[in-house]
Design an enzyme around this catalytic site. Structure first.
Site, short mmCIF file in Angstrom:
data_model
loop_
_atom_site.label_atom_id
_atom_site.label_comp_id
_atom_site.label_asym_id
_atom_site.label_seq_id
_atom_site.Cartn_x
_atom_site.Cartn_y
_atom_site.Cartn_z
CD GLU A 135 19.32 -52.35 20.62
OE1 GLU A 135 18.29 -52.97 20.31
OE2 GLU A 135 20.29 -52.88 21.16
CD GLU B 32 15.25 -53.64 23.90
OE1 GLU B 32 14.87 -52.67 24.58
OE2 GLU B 32 15.66 -53.53 22.73
#
Ligand code: COA
Length: 243
Positions: free
Chosen positions: A115, A135
């Site tokens: 990210e 995640e």
């Protein structure tokens, strides 16, 4: 040199270097890193002496192995641990800066690591880089913009496969999917990032910044609106040059 604990901040001839510096924990992103990044990004935004930024990771094994799982484990739940990360909008700040960012990626580039890389404009990877989004396997979803920035960078189906199945990419796969711009041998990674930063720095800084704005802001607009934005930025650039 910087006085930070978990990042190193250096500046040399208009190029700023941010190094994620928790190599023993594979540069996992913790609250301290969030706070220090927030501070350093604010300084970069406001410092006219910074023209280009290189983001990299310390140590041999990783750019960043994602969110710090020990903070997850001490919190009552991953969801509550995650709440702490919304308190400071590091990602909004990152994406709002119109100076060019180059990510130099090696080893593990996981979760928040991808990210952060996606908040950069150009991504260089060494041949040992591996990319994944763990995640969903932890019962959460990305919280640093990854669900939005990844499908704006690679194909939607490829982004969804990474998110929904936890599939990791090798460096050549990341290149094929256009997640990274170039792959280089590991020893060449930082020299390649430096060379690119110097090339960018040799151009007029405002032209570079306006070009970045035209692309990044334009992507959220219709074509017609985007062309109007380009015209406006072009005129502003000319007006600045005439001053
Ligand atoms: N948070 C906190 N510590 C981490 C970490 C993380 N996300 N990832 C790695 N570390 C630590 C390990 O606990 C280990 O610490 P120790 O030496 O004190 O035991 C050290 O970094 C080295 O990691 P290790 O697991 O021994 O390296 P490896 O090469 O065998 O495996 C990974 C590397 C990345 C595959 C593995 O560490 C891993 O799966 N990490 C978690 C990735 C993740 O789920 N991130 C969260 C995304 S939301």
């Amino acid at each position: 040199m910087s006085a930070f604990e978990v990042i190193i901040y250096e500046k040399l001839d208009g190029i700023a270097y941010i190094t994620l510096n928790r190599p023993k924990a594979l540069n996992a992103y913790n609250i301290k890193m969030r706070d220090e990044l927030y501070e350093v990004l604010g300084a970069i935004r406001d410092d006219p002496g910074v023209e280009v930024v290189i983001l990299k990771g310390a140590g041999e094994k990783a750019f960043c192995a994602g969110a710090d799982l020990t903070e997850f484990l001490t919190a009552p739940s991953p969801v509550i641990a995650r709440q702490a990360r919304f308190e400071r909008d590091v990602w909004g700040l990152f994406l709002s800066i119109d100076k060019p960012f180059i990510a130099a990626l090696h080893g593990y580039v996981l979760g928040s690591g991808i990210e952060m890389a996606l908040c950069c404009d150009i991504r260089l990877a060494s041949d040992d880089a591996r990319f994944g989004l763990p995640e969903t396997g932890l019962g959460i979803i990305p919280a640093a913009g990854g669900s939005q920035t990844l499908p704006r960078t690679i194909a939607q189906s490829a982004a969804l496969e990474m998110l929904m199945t936890g599939r990791w990419l090798t460096a050549p796969e990341a290149l094929r999917l256009k997640l990274v711009n170039h792959i280089v041998p590991r020893p060449d990674l930082l020299p390649a990032a430096d060379q690119m930063a110097k090339k960018i720095k040799s151009y007029h800084p405002l032209a570079v910044r306006y070009a970045k704005q035209a692309v990044t802001r334009g992507l959220d607009l219709t074509l017609e609106e985007g062309i109007a934005l380009e015209t406006k930025l072009g005129q502003q650039l000319l007006a600045q040059a005439e001053k």
